[in-house]
Design an enzyme around this catalytic site. Sequence first.
Site, PDB file in Angstrom:
ATOM      1  N   HIS A  25       0.827  -1.217   0.000  1.00  0.00           N
ATOM      2  CA  HIS A  25       0.000   0.000   0.000  1.00  0.00           C
ATOM      3  C   HIS A  25       0.859   1.264   0.000  1.00  0.00           C
ATOM      4  O   HIS A  25       0.504   2.255   0.613  1.00  0.00           O
ATOM      5  CB  HIS A  25      -0.906   0.025   1.228  1.00  0.00           C
ATOM      6  CG  HIS A  25      -1.835  -1.142   1.343  1.00  0.00           C
ATOM      7  ND1 HIS A  25      -1.400  -2.414   1.566  1.00  0.00           N
ATOM      8  CD2 HIS A  25      -3.190  -1.213   1.268  1.00  0.00           C
ATOM      9  CE1 HIS A  25      -2.445  -3.232   1.622  1.00  0.00           C
ATOM     10  NE2 HIS A  25      -3.530  -2.532   1.443  1.00  0.00           N
ATOM     11  N   HIS A  66     -14.863  -4.104  -0.711  1.00  0.00           N
ATOM     12  CA  HIS A  66     -14.833  -2.772  -0.116  1.00  0.00           C
ATOM     13  C   HIS A  66     -14.370  -1.751  -1.153  1.00  0.00           C
ATOM     14  O   HIS A  66     -13.709  -2.098  -2.118  1.00  0.00           O
ATOM     15  CB  HIS A  66     -13.962  -2.696   1.145  1.00  0.00           C
ATOM     16  CG  HIS A  66     -12.485  -2.961   0.992  1.00  0.00           C
ATOM     17  ND1 HIS A  66     -11.964  -4.125   0.488  1.00  0.00           N
ATOM     18  CD2 HIS A  66     -11.408  -2.206   1.316  1.00  0.00           C
ATOM     19  CE1 HIS A  66     -10.636  -4.085   0.519  1.00  0.00           C
ATOM     20  NE2 HIS A  66     -10.265  -2.913   1.002  1.00  0.00           N
TER      21      HIS A  66
END
Lengths: 278, 126
Positions: free
Chosen positions: A59, A192
């Site tokens: 990330h 999500h």
Amino acid sequence: MSKIMGSVATSHIPGIGNAIAKNLQQDPYWKPFFDGFIPAREWLAKNVPDVAVVVYNDHGLNFFLDKMPTFAIGAAHVYTSEDEGWGIPTVAPLAGNAALSWAIIDGVVRDEFDVTTCQEMLVDHAVTIPLQLLWPEGPPPVQIVPVAVNTVQHPLPSPARCLKFGQSIGRAIEAYAPDLKVLVISSGGLSHQLEGERAGFINPQFDALCLNALINEPEKLTGYTTLEIVELAGSQGAEILNWITGRGIMQGKSREVLRNYHIPISNTASALQILEQV
Amino acid sequence: MASAPIPGTPVFTSEFAMKGYALNKMCFSLNSAANRAAFLADEDAYCDKFGMSGEQKDAIRSRSVAALIAAGGNVYYLAKFAGIFHLNVQDLGAQQTGVSVEAFKAKLNEYARFNADVNAGRLSNV
């Protein structure tokens, strides 16, 4: 010869790391999530791995957009975590198994998966949170081999490609001479979406399809394009690619030992699924 | 990409990867505590070091997630910027969908009714 014993697939929501740091496991919001790991740890006590191959997405800790590999494999002796900018505590350095890493790299490149190899690799919450959930007492008693999949910058690898990549990793593990017991950890998901007007999108029907298909019909997921995955699972639900890769590593049939699907954790449909290779 | 756009869903394609490069690089730099302090001390000067466009600097000043995404920001890097202000992803979601944080959380909670079915292996008809 080395043997793949099974896989633990779990969400890696950053808030979990903060909840662990604040000891919120018994808090009513968090308890249904953390309780899922009690039987997971019982299973691990009976099925003790030597090495964990962790399939995840970075990330923005080790990789930035300057160099973004589609598939990268860590080949370090030690992996460290670092400040990710928003407050998750770092963990103690994690031991690698560089010899197994290189055996996997040899195998997948022979199979025409031209991966990026990393002798230095920072690992972020997507690696550290699953390990903390499975071994909360301290440093995990396993060596790791991190496998990073690009789920950040499109074009992402297709589900079909991820499954084949995983299968190639699995063949390399099972051809590796030392008698290691190898656990697969698939990190991320499930549905999500953090950005856009559809932020907060969750799709339990698609999550159910994925969880059911991953047991013994992963090819049900390989017909989707990555954009179809984004539409069905949400932008960050594309992390299901890590789970598909992880399922590919498991050779042949599997048996579902544990499933704990719980909405919501943060913006995410959280899930834990343990599959045993049979 | 040839496919039809997905409503309400920015996809981080090469177009955004190129457009947002300086903005995302600035956000990526915020992994470092020293850089976060430098940003907070003089954010315009800090952003200038990365060659950010006027649109990107305006988006940073506005704290608008929608503007940051339109300027090429990727949410994985923007999270580091948001972290400086202790904003979590429910705050970001509420802002982008134009509802209160409580209403955004309530919408997420509504999905909990599916938990039992998914755990029982049902519901897999997409």
